[in-house]
Design an enzyme around this catalytic site. Structure first.
Site, PDB file in Angstrom:
ATOM      1  N   CYS A   1     -13.016  -3.840   6.537  1.00 45.81           N
ATOM      2  CA  CYS A   1     -11.723  -4.517   6.394  1.00 45.81           C
ATOM      3  C   CYS A   1     -11.616  -5.679   7.378  1.00 45.81           C
ATOM      4  CB  CYS A   1     -10.589  -3.521   6.612  1.00 45.81           C
ATOM      5  SG  CYS A   1      -8.957  -4.258   6.405  1.00 45.81           S
TER       6      CYS A   1
ATOM      7  N   CYS B   1      -6.356   4.088   6.210  1.00 48.84           N
ATOM      8  CA  CYS B   1      -5.052   3.796   5.602  1.00 48.84           C
ATOM      9  C   CYS B   1      -4.929   4.183   4.140  1.00 48.84           C
ATOM     10  CB  CYS B   1      -4.701   2.325   5.790  1.00 48.84           C
ATOM     11  SG  CYS B   1      -5.742   1.191   4.838  1.00 48.84           S
TER      12      CYS B   1
END
EC number: 2.8.1.13
Length: 359
Positions: free
Chosen positions: A105, A203
């Site tokens: 990410c 997440c």
């Protein structure tokens, strides 16, 4: 002279909120932004609440931006997040490897897509609430990434992929602060996120149940297979290789009368190799997909401290360049659970030399 503009990646947490406030104090023109990474369906409700890009994160980030009096945007990075983070995460597990999605990410979403978006809007920098320090070395004519002042919070392990070109446009204003100082600063500024807990989990995976997430989000069949010992003898049945990682002892679902550990995962044969604890230790590894920061490239052996996972202690090692652009890492003492798919990051004191993915 016009103020330099900076887009702060705001997760709704205390670190990025304080990063934005510090940059305002330093005289930058600050723009807040949160990455929208969830699909347009009910999937968004599945994001881990309190995670860095959940719906509540947007609400928190927006209210902090309002309090600071800065413009605020939600940027759509759903496609790149799905391709570069979620699909990568699933594919690696299906290959019997253990990926680090936060590193992916940072690499493809924050410091590539978000930075490119900011530059295209005429913004000079992006900033994040990472605990790390960026400096410029006049002698080497290179940007350096250094550990934050607080070792427990240092996040350089997950940032080793940043390039010289990217570092030129990145600010990390809280690297010189401790977590306690950051929370105190947020309180002083009247930001209600001052006491918000840190996000812990990945997440997009609820309850840290990676296996369940992959089963629910892949069209590939998760086949049961066999546990074998290091000599190839069958010990019992496993539920599918996605449920295991190197070094694992708990949750194997097999009783063998003594503690056994995952030594290796063989995706080709759909087997999970178990062994005694001493068989989980390795003296060396090979890394690929390298990025170097403090040097241009590795041309000769170099003594470093190497870290093989986010929670691992650094270990003394020598790194050797290999012909195919890979690096061989030889440790002074054997390391526990060297895990394919995880990253290995090299340090010279508090300076990040670079890193790569364990083969």
């Amino acid at each position: 002279m016009s103020k330099k503009k900076v887009m702060v990646g705001m997760s709704g947490g205390v670190d990025s909120s304080v990063a934005a406030a510090i940059l305002l104090e330093q005289g930058y023109e600050v723009i807040g932004a949160t990455m929208q990474i969830w699909p347009d369906t009910d999937e968004e409700t599945k994001l881990v609440e309190g995670g860095c890009c959940s719906l509540s994160a947007v609400d928190d980030a927006r209210s902090v931006a309002n309090k600071l009096g800065i413009p605020y945007y939600v940027l759509n990075f759903k496609d790149i997040f799905e391709k570069s983070v979620i699909n990568y995460f699933k594919d690696e597990y299906l290959k019997g490897r253990t990926p680090n999605p936060c590193i992916a990410c940072n690499r493809f979403v924050k410091f590539e897509s978000m930075l490119n978006k900011a530059l295209s809007m005429g913004i000079d920098y992006i900033a994040t609430g990472h605990y790390a320090i960026i400096t410029y070395d006049d002698n080497k004519k290179r940007y350096l990434l250094k550990k934050s002042v607080t070792q427990q919070k240092d996040q350089t392990y997950a940032l080793y992929n940043v390039t010289q070109e990217q570092l030129k446009h990145i600010l990390m204003p809280i690297g010189n602060f401790t977590k306690e100082q950051v929370r105190a600063k947020a309180k002083e500024l009247g930001l209600y996120v001052a006491s918000k807990p840190d996000s812990q989990e990945i997440c997009f995976v609820n309850d840290n149940d990676y296996g369940k997430f992959i089963e629910e989000n892949t069209d590939k069949e998760i086949k049961p297979g066999y546990f074998v010992d290091t000599k190839g003898n069958i010990l019992g049945k496993h539920r599918g290789i996605i449920h295991y990682t190197v070094g694992q002892r708990k949750g194997l679902g097999i009783a063998l009368g003594k503690p056994m550990y995952v030594v290796r995962i063989d995706a080709e044969n759909n087997t999970v190799v178990l062994g005694d604890e001493n068989e989980v230790y390795s003296k060396e590894l090979t890394a690929y997909d390298l990025n170097f920061i403090s040097i241009d490239k590795l041309e000769e052996p170099m003594r470093v401290k190497a870290k093989i996972r986010y929670s691992a202690k650094e270990a003394d090692a020598v790194i050797y360049p290999l012909e195919d652009g890979k690096v061989r890492v030889v440790f002074d003492t054997p390391q526990r659970a060297v895990t394919p798919g995880q990253s290995v990051v090299f340090y010279d004191g508090d300076i990040v030399v670079g890193g790569g993915i364990i083969q």
